[in-house]
Design a protein around this motif. Structure first.
Motif, PDB file in Angstrom:
ATOM      1  N   PHE A   1       0.871  -1.173   0.000  1.00 23.94           N
ATOM      2  CA  PHE A   1       0.000   0.000   0.000  1.00 23.94           C
ATOM      3  C   PHE A   1       0.916   1.233   0.000  1.00 23.94           C
ATOM      4  O   PHE A   1       1.679   1.444   0.914  1.00 23.94           O
ATOM      5  CB  PHE A   1      -0.866   0.044   1.254  1.00 23.94           C
ATOM      6  CG  PHE A   1      -2.014  -0.942   1.274  1.00 23.94           C
ATOM      7  CD1 PHE A   1      -1.869  -2.232   0.812  1.00 23.94           C
ATOM      8  CD2 PHE A   1      -3.242  -0.551   1.795  1.00 23.94           C
ATOM      9  CE1 PHE A   1      -2.925  -3.140   0.849  1.00 23.94           C
ATOM     10  CE2 PHE A   1      -4.315  -1.446   1.849  1.00 23.94           C
ATOM     11  CZ  PHE A   1      -4.153  -2.751   1.375  1.00 23.94           C
ATOM     12  N   GLY A   2       0.837   2.064  -1.043  1.00 23.94           N
ATOM     13  CA  GLY A   2       1.664   3.264  -1.112  1.00 23.94           C
ATOM     14  C   GLY A   2       2.724   3.116  -2.192  1.00 23.94           C
ATOM     15  O   GLY A   2       2.722   2.116  -2.918  1.00 23.94           O
ATOM     16  N   PRO A   3       3.613   4.096  -2.332  1.00 23.26           N
ATOM     17  CA  PRO A   3       3.708   5.352  -1.585  1.00 23.26           C
ATOM     18  C   PRO A   3       2.559   6.305  -1.949  1.00 23.26           C
ATOM     19  O   PRO A   3       2.091   6.279  -3.088  1.00 23.26           O
ATOM     20  CB  PRO A   3       5.047   5.948  -2.067  1.00 23.26           C
ATOM     21  CG  PRO A   3       5.735   4.883  -2.843  1.00 23.26           C
ATOM     22  CD  PRO A   3       4.699   3.979  -3.344  1.00 23.26           C
ATOM     23  N   PRO A   4       2.168   7.162  -1.000  1.00 20.15           N
ATOM     24  CA  PRO A   4       1.031   8.045  -1.262  1.00 20.15           C
ATOM     25  C   PRO A   4       1.366   9.194  -2.205  1.00 20.15           C
ATOM     26  O   PRO A   4       0.464   9.748  -2.811  1.00 20.15           O
ATOM     27  CB  PRO A   4       0.683   8.606   0.122  1.00 20.15           C
ATOM     28  CG  PRO A   4       1.539   7.889   1.088  1.00 20.15           C
ATOM     29  CD  PRO A   4       2.673   7.273   0.368  1.00 20.15           C
ATOM     30  N   GLN A   5       2.633   9.581  -2.297  1.00 20.86           N
ATOM     31  CA  GLN A   5       2.992  10.728  -3.140  1.00 20.86           C
ATOM     32  C   GLN A   5       3.290  10.253  -4.568  1.00 20.86           C
ATOM     33  O   GLN A   5       4.020   9.268  -4.780  1.00 20.86           O
ATOM     34  CB  GLN A   5       4.201  11.446  -2.558  1.00 20.86           C
ATOM     35  CG  GLN A   5       3.874  12.155  -1.252  1.00 20.86           C
ATOM     36  CD  GLN A   5       5.121  12.532  -0.493  1.00 20.86           C
ATOM     37  OE1 GLN A   5       5.839  11.686   0.020  1.00 20.86           O
ATOM     38  NE2 GLN A   5       5.393  13.828  -0.426  1.00 20.86           N
ATOM     39  N   SER A   6       2.756  10.988  -5.541  1.00 21.38           N
ATOM     40  CA  SER A   6       2.792  10.534  -6.929  1.00 21.38           C
ATOM     41  C   SER A   6       4.206  10.297  -7.461  1.00 21.38           C
ATOM     42  O   SER A   6       4.484   9.283  -8.093  1.00 21.38           O
ATOM     43  CB  SER A   6       2.083  11.549  -7.819  1.00 21.38           C
ATOM     44  OG  SER A   6       0.706  11.546  -7.534  1.00 21.38           O
ATOM     45  N   GLY A   7       5.107  11.234  -7.203  1.00 21.99           N
ATOM     46  CA  GLY A   7       6.464  11.109  -7.738  1.00 21.99           C
ATOM     47  C   GLY A   7       7.134   9.837  -7.239  1.00 21.99           C
ATOM     48  O   GLY A   7       7.806   9.119  -7.995  1.00 21.99           O
ATOM     49  N   ASN A   8       6.934   9.539  -5.974  1.00 22.34           N
ATOM     50  CA  ASN A   8       7.555   8.356  -5.389  1.00 22.34           C
ATOM     51  C   ASN A   8       6.871   7.077  -5.881  1.00 22.34           C
ATOM     52  O   ASN A   8       7.521   6.044  -6.082  1.00 22.34           O
ATOM     53  CB  ASN A   8       7.508   8.434  -3.859  1.00 22.34           C
ATOM     54  CG  ASN A   8       8.232   9.661  -3.349  1.00 22.34           C
ATOM     55  OD1 ASN A   8       9.059  10.221  -4.059  1.00 22.34           O
ATOM     56  ND2 ASN A   8       7.911  10.082  -2.152  1.00 22.34           N
ATOM     57  N   ALA A   9       5.558   7.159  -6.080  1.00 22.20           N
ATOM     58  CA  ALA A   9       4.832   5.996  -6.611  1.00 22.20           C
ATOM     59  C   ALA A   9       5.300   5.686  -8.036  1.00 22.20           C
ATOM     60  O   ALA A   9       5.480   4.515  -8.408  1.00 22.20           O
ATOM     61  CB  ALA A   9       3.329   6.262  -6.581  1.00 22.20           C
ATOM     62  N   LEU A  10       5.508   6.748  -8.818  1.00 21.90           N
ATOM     63  CA  LEU A  10       6.001   6.543 -10.186  1.00 21.90           C
ATOM     64  C   LEU A  10       7.367   5.865 -10.177  1.00 21.90           C
ATOM     65  O   LEU A  10       7.649   4.989 -10.999  1.00 21.90           O
ATOM     66  CB  LEU A  10       6.112   7.890 -10.907  1.00 21.90           C
ATOM     67  CG  LEU A  10       4.839   8.403 -11.559  1.00 21.90           C
ATOM     68  CD1 LEU A  10       5.006   9.853 -11.962  1.00 21.90           C
ATOM     69  CD2 LEU A  10       4.493   7.562 -12.784  1.00 21.90           C
ATOM     70  N   GLN A  11       8.196   6.263  -9.234  1.00 31.27           N
ATOM     71  CA  GLN A  11       9.552   5.715  -9.155  1.00 31.27           C
ATOM     72  C   GLN A  11       9.542   4.197  -8.932  1.00 31.27           C
ATOM     73  O   GLN A  11      10.375   3.483  -9.474  1.00 31.27           O
ATOM     74  CB  GLN A  11      10.301   6.416  -7.998  1.00 31.27           C
ATOM     75  CG  GLN A  11      11.676   5.849  -7.685  1.00 31.27           C
ATOM     76  CD  GLN A  11      12.718   6.251  -8.705  1.00 31.27           C
ATOM     77  OE1 GLN A  11      12.500   7.183  -9.484  1.00 31.27           O
ATOM     78  NE2 GLN A  11      13.848   5.544  -8.727  1.00 31.27           N
ATOM     79  N   VAL A  12       8.584   3.706  -8.160  1.00 27.81           N
ATOM     80  CA  VAL A  12       8.600   2.280  -7.793  1.00 27.81           C
ATOM     81  C   VAL A  12       7.603   1.452  -8.605  1.00 27.81           C
ATOM     82  O   VAL A  12       7.494   0.233  -8.385  1.00 27.81           O
ATOM     83  CB  VAL A  12       8.312   2.097  -6.279  1.00 27.81           C
ATOM     84  CG1 VAL A  12       9.404   2.774  -5.456  1.00 27.81           C
ATOM     85  CG2 VAL A  12       6.950   2.651  -5.895  1.00 27.81           C
ATOM     86  N   ALA A  13       6.905   2.097  -9.539  1.00 32.65           N
ATOM     87  CA  ALA A  13       5.837   1.383 -10.263  1.00 32.65           C
ATOM     88  C   ALA A  13       6.363   0.129 -10.971  1.00 32.65           C
ATOM     89  O   ALA A  13       5.783  -0.961 -10.843  1.00 32.65           O
ATOM     90  CB  ALA A  13       5.182   2.337 -11.271  1.00 32.65           C
ATOM     91  N   ASP A  14       7.460   0.246 -11.698  1.00 33.98           N
ATOM     92  CA  ASP A  14       7.990  -0.907 -12.442  1.00 33.98           C
ATOM     93  C   ASP A  14       8.383  -2.045 -11.515  1.00 33.98           C
ATOM     94  O   ASP A  14       8.111  -3.212 -11.776  1.00 33.98           O
ATOM     95  CB  ASP A  14       9.204  -0.486 -13.278  1.00 33.98           C
ATOM     96  CG  ASP A  14       8.776   0.260 -14.529  1.00 33.98           C
ATOM     97  OD1 ASP A  14       7.565   0.221 -14.844  1.00 33.98           O
ATOM     98  OD2 ASP A  14       9.637   0.874 -15.173  1.00 33.98           O
ATOM     99  N   VAL A  15       9.060  -1.679 -10.430  1.00 37.14           N
ATOM    100  CA  VAL A  15       9.549  -2.710  -9.496  1.00 37.14           C
ATOM    101  C   VAL A  15       8.374  -3.486  -8.903  1.00 37.14           C
ATOM    102  O   VAL A  15       8.399  -4.729  -8.853  1.00 37.14           O
ATOM    103  CB  VAL A  15      10.386  -2.062  -8.365  1.00 37.14           C
ATOM    104  CG1 VAL A  15      10.741  -3.085  -7.304  1.00 37.14           C
ATOM    105  CG2 VAL A  15      11.640  -1.444  -8.945  1.00 37.14           C
ATOM    106  N   ILE A  16       7.346  -2.770  -8.479  1.00 37.83           N
ATOM    107  CA  ILE A  16       6.219  -3.471  -7.847  1.00 37.83           C
ATOM    108  C   ILE A  16       5.465  -4.300  -8.900  1.00 37.83           C
ATOM    109  O   ILE A  16       5.076  -5.445  -8.635  1.00 37.83           O
ATOM    110  CB  ILE A  16       5.256  -2.484  -7.139  1.00 37.83           C
ATOM    111  CG1 ILE A  16       6.015  -1.667  -6.096  1.00 37.83           C
ATOM    112  CG2 ILE A  16       4.128  -3.253  -6.463  1.00 37.83           C
ATOM    113  CD1 ILE A  16       5.155  -0.646  -5.359  1.00 37.83           C
ATOM    114  N   GLN A  17       5.295  -3.718 -10.082  1.00 39.46           N
ATOM    115  CA  GLN A  17       4.603  -4.499 -11.132  1.00 39.46           C
ATOM    116  C   GLN A  17       5.380  -5.781 -11.425  1.00 39.46           C
ATOM    117  O   GLN A  17       4.792  -6.851 -11.591  1.00 39.46           O
ATOM    118  CB  GLN A  17       4.466  -3.654 -12.412  1.00 39.46           C
ATOM    119  CG  GLN A  17       3.456  -2.512 -12.322  1.00 39.46           C
ATOM    120  CD  GLN A  17       2.005  -2.963 -12.419  1.00 39.46           C
ATOM    121  OE1 GLN A  17       1.717  -4.152 -12.475  1.00 39.46           O
ATOM    122  NE2 GLN A  17       1.081  -2.017 -12.410  1.00 39.46           N
TER     123      GLN A  17
END
Lengths: 288, 395
Positions: B102-118
């Motif tokens: 769940f998270g990160p709540p801030q968009s820039g940080n969520a974008l940074q980790v999107a590939d890794v989590i996917q």
């Protein structure tokens, strides 16, 4: 005109904190890099004493300033003196930076990082100065900064304490031979400097709320104004702050808000290149 | 014999490498559902961390028994930075071995980790607003958003900003969230054939913003849009608006204003201030959540909209896990989330919120589905009406 007036008013906060830097520099040739966090101490102390309904506001303010002063003496005794044992010993730099991080983490863990409203010396609203609307709280801080500057200049010229302070700055060994403790003078200077930071903390937290990071931005600007004005003169922070504030505001008005701070810090570099001792400072060797 | 040993070693190596990759299940079998929360415990906007952890705790306390699950919450600080988010997510995946993130709540940080989590192949629930986080073309797509996205918000905000004969100016934070918000409105303005008179940026923590507001006034701005991350910075801007005497008919912002703004600002600063949200933030559900939150933590929710979104995320995830019966069956849980009949936040119910190609809980595009909120004289939130009525008749 708007930019000049608001720049001068904005200068008060930076000048007040900058005076603390000059106080410690002229007496001990050291700077307290934890001044920003000690400013935040003032903000949180104001939150604490704010609920003491039995004490009038001046009394509460006095408590904050005195506790701040005591903390300054402690910082000098335990974090500066042991790490400033000679001309080439600058470990005080690391110890004061270290305590700033410790305080920042303590506040964040203990109080949380969200702003908390401080009412102790709150002056909401605006007032007109030369036809320009300025923030009342900033104006109060600016007036206090001018009074503190005049008091420090007067004390350094016309009181025995001021003469001792200037003598310690010139030649601590000779002063020590005359029976005066440079350590004690240093402790008093740190106490006074931290008391000023705590005072600035109360006043500024009353405007923007108390947070652990309250002093971070202020300290950067305070260093800038002390460098611009000169670290060896009590006029330095006030002159530096006015020049810095006006340059920041004029640039922000003319070029855009983001360019203001950039222009102010660029001015620091220009001053360091052209007049490293500052606009009203005098050249001297330091062990930085 | 030697050949057999080498072959066995090779097989074991390949098997262990495969275990490091995208696997839809793994070996931990303690039956406990481990939810990993990642947010900015430290950094410039810790309110996003606070109002990630607390609503998840409250919702888990409410729902775990109902769904017959034992849930463990693991929290990691992303320090409010993209680098911190990367490290935090790696810790959740590799060290903590969580079942969902769940998270990160801030968009820039969520974008940074999107590939890794996917790539990790584990359910990912987000309340971050940036539309770029959601790539619906991915198959499988592990991200489920339980908040509206910034693109939908920008679309309706632009309709409101540019209704009538208004001259619009923008103030945005000099960070990823603020820049993205400003750019979205600029793009919408271009689409509507409208012009933005001035754009000014504010550094987080700035002590004075009178120069920025003076520039807006010089450009003749009468309607201001604020895309600002922290309520404290919004207070600095609205203070400058009052100080400079900018005659703004409307100051439109977003729900981040709920963090700290009313605590720090004075009544004249919130007079014409509004924000737009699709949820009924003055209704009984939000009031009930706020009461429970305050009873538990001794203070009101900092960002009620995020609290709401994370509670929806907990219901989404735990319902799916309960249906599948095994949090380690990541594929099964993802498919179950896609097929949920409804997701609830207390008494608010969303029917068939997700589907195989739809991982957004709601995408309201019609202005009548959005509500305009402002503040009363005491600083309390009040609903001014639905956006369609406000555009037509004012509010």
């Amino acid at each position: 005109m708007d930019a000049v007036v608001s720049g001068i008013v904005l200068a008060g906060l930076y000048a007040l904190v900058g005076q603390g830097l000059v106080l410690t520099f002229v007496t001990t040739r050291t700077l307290n890099f934890a001044s920003g966090e000690l400013l935040a101490v003032g903000g949180f102390l104001a939150l604490g004493v704010g609920s003491w309904s039995w004490l009038p506001t001046p009394g509460k303010l006095a408590v904050v300033v005195l506790v701040g002063g005591a903390l300054g003496a402690v910082v000098h005794r335990w974090l500066v003196l042991p790490f400033a044992r000679g001309e080439h010993d600058s470990r005080w730099l690391l110890s004061t930076v270290g305590i700033s991080y410790v305080l920042l983490n303590l506040f964040t863990n203990g109080e949380g990082a969200n702003p908390q409203r401080v009412e102790l010396t709150r002056n909401p609203g605006t007032v007109e100065v030369l036809g320009v609307g300025v923030n009342k709280q900033s104006l109060v801080i600016a007036v206090i900064a001018v009074v503190v500057t005049l008091a420090l200049v007067a004390a350094s010229r016309w009181t025995s304490g001021g003469v001792i302070m200037r003598a310690v700055a010139e030649d601590p060994r000779t002063v020590a031979l005359m029976g005066i403790s440079p350590r004690l003078v240093g402790a008093v200077a740190y106490a006074a400097a931290t008391a000023l930071a705590a005072l600035a903390g109360v006043l500024w937290a009353s405007e923007v709320g108390a947070t652990p990071g309250l002093g971070v931005h202020v300290l950067v600007s305070a260093f800038a104004v002390a460098v611009i004005g000169g670290l060896t003169s009590f006029w330095g922070p006030l002159v530096g702050a006015v020049v810095f504030g006006v340059v920041v505001q004029v640039s922000a008005y003319e070029l855009g808000a983001l360019w203001g701070q950039v222009a102010g810090l660029a001015l620091v570099i220009v001053v360091l290149v052209l007049r490293p001792e500052g606009l009203v400072g005098r050249r001297m060797e330091a062990k930085l | 014999m030697k050949k057999f040993a080498v072959a066995a070693l090779a097989v074991a190596s390949v098997a262990s490498l495969a275990a490091c990759g995208n696997d839809s299940s793994s070996e931990r079998e303690d039956g406990v559902v481990r939810i990993g929360l990642v947010g900015p415990e430290t950094g410039a906007a810790p309110q996003f961390y606070t109002d990630l952890v607390r609503p998840v705790e409250l919702a888990v306390a409410d729902l775990a028994d109902e769904y017959g699950l034992e849930v463990e919450i693991v929290t990691v600080d992303d320090k409010g930075t993209p680098d911190g988010a990367s490290a935090a997510v790696q810790q959740l995946l590799n060290t903590e071995d969580v079942d969902a993130i769940f998270g990160p709540p801030q968009s820039g940080n969520a974008l940074q980790v999107a590939d890794v989590i996917q790539r990790s192949g584990r359910p990912w629930l987000s309340a971050a607003l940036a539309p770029e986080i959601m790539d619906e073309s991915l198959d499988p797509n592990w991200l489920f958003r339980t908040n509206y996205n910034a693109s939908d918000l920008s679309s309706v905000v632009a309709q409101y900003l540019f209704s009538g004969d208004s001259t619009v100016g923008i103030v945005h934070s000099a960070d990823a969230y603020g820049q993205s918000g400003a750019e979205s409105i600029e793009a919408e303005a271009e689409e509507l054939g409208a012009e933005i008179a001035a754009v000014e940026a504010i550094q987080p923590g700035t002590t004075d913003f009178s120069a920025g507001i003076s520039r807006l006034a010089a450009a003749g701005v009468d309607t201001v849009f604020l895309a600002i991350t922290a309520g404290a910075d919004t207070a600095t801007v609205t203070k400058a608006i009052a100080q400079e005497g900018l005659a703004a008919d409307r100051v439109v912002t977003n729900a981040t204003i709920l963090a700290d703004f009313a605590t720090l600002a004075d009544p004249e600063q919130w007079e014409n201030l509004v924000f737009i949200d699709p949820r009924d933030l003055t209704g009984d559900t939000v009031a009930g959540i706020a009461a429970d939150y305050e009873a538990e933590y001794g203070e009101a929710p900092i960002i009620p909209t995020n609290v709401y979104s994370w509670m929806a995320a907990v219901d989404t995830y735990l319902q799916a896990v309960a249906e599948v019966g095994d949090a380690r069956d990541f594929d099964g849980v993802r498919e179950a989330m896609e097929g949920l009949e409804q997701v609830s936040v207390r008494d608010d119910v969303y029917e068939k919120p997700f589907g195989a190609g739809d991982h957004e809980i709601y995408e309201p595009e019609d202005p009548s589905q959005w509500i305009v909120f402002g503040f009363d004289g005491e600083g309390a939130l009040e609903a001014r009406g639905d956006l369609a009525s406000c555009i037509a008749d004012g509010c």
